[in-house]
Scaffold this motif. Structure first.
Motif, short mmCIF file in Angstrom:
data_model
loop_
_atom_site.label_atom_id
_atom_site.label_comp_id
_atom_site.label_asym_id
_atom_site.label_seq_id
_atom_site.Cartn_x
_atom_site.Cartn_y
_atom_site.Cartn_z
N MET A 11 21.85 -14.66 7.70
CA MET A 11 22.25 -15.46 8.85
C MET A 11 22.46 -16.92 8.46
O MET A 11 21.68 -17.49 7.71
N VAL A 12 23.49 -17.52 9.01
CA VAL A 12 23.70 -18.96 8.99
C VAL A 12 23.54 -19.45 10.43
O VAL A 12 24.12 -18.87 11.35
N GLU A 13 22.75 -20.51 10.60
CA GLU A 13 22.59 -21.07 11.95
C GLU A 13 23.49 -22.30 12.10
O GLU A 13 23.50 -23.18 11.25
N LYS A 73 13.10 -21.69 3.22
CA LYS A 73 12.21 -22.69 2.62
C LYS A 73 11.41 -23.45 3.67
O LYS A 73 10.23 -23.77 3.46
N ILE A 74 12.03 -23.77 4.80
CA ILE A 74 11.30 -24.53 5.82
C ILE A 74 10.58 -23.61 6.81
O ILE A 74 9.77 -24.06 7.61
N GLY A 75 10.88 -22.30 6.73
CA GLY A 75 10.11 -21.32 7.48
C GLY A 75 10.59 -21.00 8.88
O GLY A 75 9.99 -20.17 9.57
N ARG A 76 11.69 -21.60 9.32
CA ARG A 76 12.17 -21.29 10.67
C ARG A 76 13.56 -21.85 10.88
O ARG A 76 14.05 -22.67 10.10
N ALA A 106 20.70 -19.58 5.14
CA ALA A 106 19.54 -18.68 5.14
C ALA A 106 18.51 -19.13 4.11
O ALA A 106 17.30 -19.06 4.35
N ALA A 107 18.99 -19.59 2.95
CA ALA A 107 18.06 -20.01 1.90
C ALA A 107 17.22 -21.19 2.34
O ALA A 107 16.00 -21.22 2.15
N ARG A 108 17.85 -22.18 2.96
CA ARG A 108 17.10 -23.36 3.40
C ARG A 108 16.21 -23.04 4.59
O ARG A 108 15.11 -23.58 4.72
N GLU A 121 28.18 -18.69 1.34
CA GLU A 121 26.75 -18.38 1.38
C GLU A 121 26.46 -16.87 1.38
O GLU A 121 25.32 -16.46 1.35
N ARG A 122 27.52 -16.08 1.42
CA ARG A 122 27.42 -14.61 1.46
C ARG A 122 26.54 -14.16 2.64
O ARG A 122 25.66 -13.30 2.49
N CYS A 123 26.80 -14.74 3.79
CA CYS A 123 26.08 -14.38 5.01
C CYS A 123 27.00 -13.63 5.96
O CYS A 123 28.22 -13.86 5.99
#
Length: 253
Positions: free
Chosen positions: A112-114, A90-93, A85-87, A144-146
């Protein structure tokens, strides 16, 4: 990249497998070569052929890459790409936003983790590799606590899309997400214009998601580059079946 999960080992069918996270540029290239072999060469996608033999895009450098190696040969035999989610912030999507409008999920983006680009070497598809990768996904989410795992899963259109329609029709009634988690494809696959196959053949990856409590979040998108119909899936970590971490006695520290 920072190693966010501990390495783990399993032994199945006399093959020793090792799970870790890619940490060097060469390991990333190994991942990309495997993806190219499976996604491009095996599927015969001539429009995506590259001289370097790598499947890569702009998301790779922002993601972590789970890898499974055959401990005897040291070959990478399985991989999963994960975007925290953090990254993503940063990249916006997310990568999935190339295909879907995820506006309804804005309130849970930070949790969320993708996951995507799931890939297993054809000689190692007996189940052990995907089990190990899924245990890594669960551990990654906890670190990641997601609370949610999201991503696209593909259905081949090699038969003209008849199986894709049959799969969607068979699964939508039982596994559709609540309305607040629905997404909309930018380029919908025309499910109402293609006749469904008589018997749906559900891809193993989708089966794995659904058995662990995932939701289908709407109608499929059409991906003309990979000649597939893509379904957006969302799975609460609370539903992730612990057997993926325990089935083969995986121990992480």
């Amino acid at each position: 990249m920072q190693n966010l999960i501990a390495s783990a080992e399993v032994k199945a069918n006399s093959v020793k497998l090792v799970l870790s996270v890619a940490s060097t540029a060469e390991e990333l290239r190994e991942v990309q070569r495997l993806r190219y072999k499976v996604f491009i060469e095996t599927m015969g996608l001539t429009a995506l052929i590259r001289e370097d033999g790598l499947d890569c895009d702009e998301f790779d450098e922002h993601c972590d890459h789970l890898i499974v190696r055959d401990a005897d040969t040291l070959k990478v035999v399985g991989t999963y790409r994960v975007l925290s989610a953090a990254r993503a912030g940063k990249i916006g999507r997310l990568y999935s936003e190339n295909e879907f409008d995820l506006g309804r999920l804005n309130n849970v983006r930070s949790r969320m983790v993708e996951a995507g680009r799931a890939c297993i070497h054809p000689k190692y598809r007996g189940g052990s590799v995907i089990m190990l990768l899924w245990s890594g996904l669960a551990e990654y989410m906890r670190r990641e606590r997601c609370d949610y795992l999201v991503g696209c899963a593909s259905i081949s259109l090699a038969d003209g899309g008849h199986n894709a329609v049959a799969v969607y029709q068979a699964l939508a009634g039982k596994h559709m997400a609540p309305s607040e988690y629905r997404v909309t494809p930018h380029l919908p696959f025309p499910i109402h214009q293609v006749e469904a196959a008589l018997k749906p053949q559900v891809p193993p990856l989708i089966k794995g998601y659904l058995r662990s409590g995932a939701w289908i979040c709407g109608e499929p998108a059409w991906d003309p580059d990979f000649e597939s119909a893509d379904i957006f899936l969302m799975m609460p970590l609370a539903n992730l079946d612990e057997r993926y971490a325990k089935h083969y006695g995986v121990v992480t520290a």
